[in-house]
Design an enzyme around this catalytic site. Structure first.
Site, PDB file in Angstrom:
ATOM      1  N   CYS A  13       0.847  -1.172   0.265  1.00  0.00           N
ATOM      2  CA  CYS A  13      -0.135  -0.121  -0.122  1.00  0.00           C
ATOM      3  C   CYS A  13       0.810   1.243  -0.055  1.00  0.00           C
ATOM      4  CB  CYS A  13      -0.841  -0.044   1.221  1.00  0.00           C
ATOM      5  SG  CYS A  13      -2.009   1.553   1.436  1.00  0.00           S
ATOM      6  N   CYS A  48      -0.290   3.984   2.107  1.00  0.00           N
ATOM      7  CA  CYS A  48      -0.193   3.921   3.652  1.00  0.00           C
ATOM      8  C   CYS A  48       1.458   4.110   3.981  1.00  0.00           C
ATOM      9  CB  CYS A  48      -0.571   2.201   3.988  1.00  0.00           C
ATOM     10  SG  CYS A  48      -1.812   1.557   3.481  1.00  0.00           S
ATOM     11  N   ASP A  49       2.377   3.695   3.351  1.00  0.00           N
ATOM     12  CA  ASP A  49       3.453   3.521   3.616  1.00  0.00           C
ATOM     13  C   ASP A  49       4.583   4.390   2.750  1.00  0.00           C
ATOM     14  OD1 ASP A  49       2.958   1.286   5.592  1.00  0.00           O
ATOM     15  OD2 ASP A  49       3.098  -0.086   4.102  1.00  0.00           O
TER      16      ASP A  49
END
Ligand code: NDP
Length: 317
Positions: free
Chosen positions: A138, A141-142
């Site tokens: 992701c 997300c990261d």
């Protein structure tokens, strides 16, 4: 006739666009749906960046915001939304029985399954070793952790393209590693990739190994070893992070031996409907869709599932 007191009329499993649209339609029709959202509400779209092809948002909308809006809409009409999972089901007898993550038993007249799909993994031991410590599925997300660093995105579809484009705004360099010599991603994504100077596609290559090191308790990715599938040669490139974007598999483990599944483990539905092999159980969204896999299609099939369930429930009143 079934005694319907104390029974849930419609239980919905999953909270992506399919599940929440099913909840919205069922709530507006006064069927008091209860939604088991899982531990994270909103499904896969919450890991998407700006969505430009969901109708009604000409400027695009962030995945999390879109899901929050659909959630609010369902809740406003009375859908009950629970941060809880369903861990076991028994569809062999009607009313159906479901068990949540605290082993509470729930009896339901009808069930709508909208459990979606999860990221597919490469299947090499090193991706497990570094998952969450250099390996991710992701970018939204990261990606933040890779500001100014070098990353690789694995895959050649639309997800890989979107992840690479997103990461190109953060990382200094983004490699796309693709196993063939042409991308599966749509023409518009391909154009964006080719026009982004810090994205480079490495063709005909698969990841043989993710290489890293351990410092104290922390692990770091430092490189990936690639195999060129045409020349059978190996090459190592230095990267700080690896984003795997090679598609998804349907979340149907819970329904094995309960419902008919396809060879690829999607829930089988009667074409043109959301009816499964069990009368009163309906499936919508990516869990039964190996073809389109679009948020708007999932939302549409969520509406279909709600209408199919309502039609099924009529006989009890
Ligand atoms: P896809 O199945 O479309 O693509 C998966 C990619 O990963 C393919 O390029 C495939 O290679 C590659 N791949 C699969 N398995 C492996 C493996 N073991 N090793 C290396 N590479 C592998 O999945 P996506 O998640 O990209 O997209 C799913 C659907 O969602 C599609 O219909 C897509 O159009 C849609 N989507 C739409 C978006 C939008 O904004 N419109 C955004 C994201 C997705 P190969 O090509 O050789 O098969």
């Amino acid at each position: 006739m079934t005694n319907i007191n104390n029974l849930k009329q419609i239980v919905i499993i999953g909270s992506g666009p399919a599940g929440l649209t099913a909840a919205l339609y069922s709530a507006r029709a006064d069927y008091n749906p209860i939604v088991y959202e899982g531990l994270v509400s909103g499904g896969q779209l919450t890991t998407a960046t700006v969505i430009e092809n969901y109708p009604g948002f000409p400027e695009g909308i962030h995945g999390t915001e879109l899901m929050q809006k659909i959630r609010e809409q369902a809740s406003k009409f009375g859908a009950e939304l629970l941060f809880s999972t369903i861990d076991k089901v028994d569809f062999s007898k009607h009313p159906f029985t479901l068990w949540d993550d605290k082993n509470n038993e729930i009896k339901a007249l009808s069930v709508i399954i909208a459990t979606g799909a999860s990221p597919r993994m490469l299947g090499i031991p090193s991706e497990k070793e570094y998952f969450g410590q250099g390996v991710s599925t992701c970018a939204t997300c990261d990606g933040y952790f890779y500001k100014g660093k070098v990353v690789a995105v694995i895959g050649g579809g639309d997800t890989a393209a979107m992840e690479a484009i997103y990461l190109s705004n953060l990382a200094s360099k983004v490699y796309i590693i693709h196993r063939r010599d042409e991308l599966r991603a749509c023409a518009c994504s391909q154009k964006k990739i080719l026009n982004t100077p810090n994205i480079e596609v490495i063709w005909d290559s698969v990841v043989d190994e993710i290489i890293g090191e351990t410092k104290g308790f922390a692990k770091y990715v430092t490189a990936i070893k690639l195999k060129n599938v045409k020349t059978n040669t190996y090459n190592t490139i230095n990267v700080d992070g690896v984003f795997i974007a090679i598609g998804h598999h349907p979340n149907t483990e819970l329904f094995v031996n309960q419902l008919e599944l396809t060879e690829e483990k999607y829930i089988k539905t009667i074409p043109g409907t959301t009816k499964t092999s069990v009368d009163g159980v309906f499936a919508c969204g990516d869990v039964q869709d190996p073809v389109y896999k679009q948020a708007v299609v999932a939302a549409g099939s969520g509406a279909m599932a709600a209408l199919d369930a309502q039609n099924f429930l009529e006989k009890f009143y």
